[in-house]
Write a protein that holds these residues in place. Structure first.
Motif, mmCIF file in Angstrom:
data_model
loop_
_atom_site.group_PDB
_atom_site.id
_atom_site.type_symbol
_atom_site.label_atom_id
_atom_site.label_comp_id
_atom_site.label_asym_id
_atom_site.label_seq_id
_atom_site.Cartn_x
_atom_site.Cartn_y
_atom_site.Cartn_z
ATOM 1 N N GLY A 1 0.813 -1.209 0.000
ATOM 2 C CA GLY A 1 0.000 0.000 0.000
ATOM 3 C C GLY A 1 0.846 1.259 0.000
ATOM 4 N N TYR A 2 0.157 2.378 -0.203
ATOM 5 C CA TYR A 2 0.793 3.695 -0.142
ATOM 6 C C TYR A 2 -0.326 4.709 0.030
ATOM 7 N N ARG A 3 -0.221 5.547 1.025
ATOM 8 C CA ARG A 3 -1.270 6.515 1.352
ATOM 9 C C ARG A 3 -1.691 7.334 0.135
ATOM 10 N N TRP A 4 -0.768 7.638 -0.750
ATOM 11 C CA TRP A 4 -1.042 8.519 -1.883
ATOM 12 C C TRP A 4 -1.355 7.767 -3.163
ATOM 13 N N GLY A 5 -1.526 6.456 -3.068
ATOM 14 C CA GLY A 5 -1.944 5.655 -4.214
ATOM 15 C C GLY A 5 -0.790 4.905 -4.868
ATOM 16 N N LEU A 6 -1.121 3.760 -5.410
ATOM 17 C CA LEU A 6 -0.092 2.920 -6.028
ATOM 18 C C LEU A 6 0.473 3.532 -7.305
ATOM 19 N N GLN A 7 -0.313 4.367 -8.003
ATOM 20 C CA GLN A 7 0.232 5.033 -9.188
ATOM 21 C C GLN A 7 1.376 5.963 -8.796
ATOM 22 N N VAL A 8 1.225 6.678 -7.697
ATOM 23 C CA VAL A 8 2.274 7.581 -7.224
ATOM 24 C C VAL A 8 3.496 6.768 -6.802
ATOM 25 N N LYS A 9 3.277 5.699 -6.037
ATOM 26 C CA LYS A 9 4.385 4.858 -5.585
ATOM 27 C C LYS A 9 5.133 4.268 -6.781
ATOM 28 N N THR A 10 4.390 3.776 -7.766
ATOM 29 C CA THR A 10 5.004 3.213 -8.963
ATOM 30 C C THR A 10 5.828 4.265 -9.690
ATOM 31 N N TRP A 11 5.268 5.465 -9.824
ATOM 32 C CA TRP A 11 6.002 6.529 -10.520
ATOM 33 C C TRP A 11 7.283 6.875 -9.783
ATOM 34 N N LEU A 12 7.199 7.051 -8.454
ATOM 35 C CA LEU A 12 8.385 7.412 -7.672
ATOM 36 C C LEU A 12 9.478 6.353 -7.799
ATOM 37 N N LEU A 13 9.102 5.092 -7.672
ATOM 38 C CA LEU A 13 10.091 4.013 -7.793
ATOM 39 C C LEU A 13 10.698 3.978 -9.194
ATOM 40 N N GLY A 14 9.877 4.174 -10.214
ATOM 41 C CA GLY A 14 10.376 4.204 -11.583
ATOM 42 C C GLY A 14 11.304 5.383 -11.814
ATOM 43 N N HIS A 15 10.938 6.543 -11.289
ATOM 44 C CA HIS A 15 11.787 7.731 -11.406
ATOM 45 C C HIS A 15 13.148 7.463 -10.774
#
Length: 182
Positions: free
Chosen positions: A148-162
């Motif tokens: 999980g991630y409080r700000w949504g999995l799309q945000v978490k995915t983007w941050l990790l990809g970045h």
């Protein structure tokens, strides 16, 4: 007490930041409304919000991070109410997890000195109010999925990809990123 607030445009959406009088981040999250972060701040650290267009070093660090300097957010001071010695230590350990090298909850618990405290490590992520600056997005489930991630999995995915793609050298030991939740 007054808390300064700002909203920074990012490729994944607005990042709101609350900072105390000393400039330390008290809360941050991917939301267009800084007021929604106030309940995440411990009552003893809350104050009236004062909108500011720029928080100086905080804004510069975020822009540099987004431009590929993944360590730019590291020196930004953060002030959160700990709720205990383990929580404070765990948040500091999170700040020491290098960008582009996510860890599992089990690995995070071990880094925090309590390998059996996987639930406590997960709780530290869940109670973290200073997203990005205390990078709980860098913690994955044991099977390598996002969790999980409080700000949504799309945000978490983007941050990790970045973080994975901003580094010029690949990290062979990096865990696979899988956006499934299970």
């Amino acid at each position: 007490m007054t808390i300064d607030s700002t909203v920074i445009d990012t490729p994944i959406g607005p990042l709101s930041v609350l900072a105390g009088p000393d400039g330390a981040v008290r809360a941050a999250g991917f939301t267009p409304d800084p007021a929604t972060l106030l309940p995440l701040v411990h009552p003893g650290l809350r104050g009236d919000l004062r909108p500011r267009g720029d928080l100086g070093p905080v804004n510069r660090a975020v822009v540099s991070y987004l431009d590929g300097d993944l360590t730019a957010i590291d020196p930004v001071p953060v002030q959160q109410h700990t709720g205990g010695a383990f929580m404070a230590h765990a948040w500091q350990v999170l700040r020491d997890v290098p960008a582009g090298e996510p860890v599992t909850y089990t690995g995070f618990a071990a880094r925090a000195g309590r390998p059996a405290a996987v639930r406590a490590a997960a709780a530290a992520c869940a109670r973290n109010a200073a997203a990005l600056f205390v990078p709980c997005h860098r913690v994955l489930r044991t099977d390598g999925t996002l969790g999980g991630y409080r700000w949504g999995l799309q945000v978490k995915t983007w941050l990790l990809g970045h973080e994975r793609h901003s580094d010029s050298k690949p990290t062979p030991a990096m865990l696979p990123i899988d956006a499934t939740v299970g």
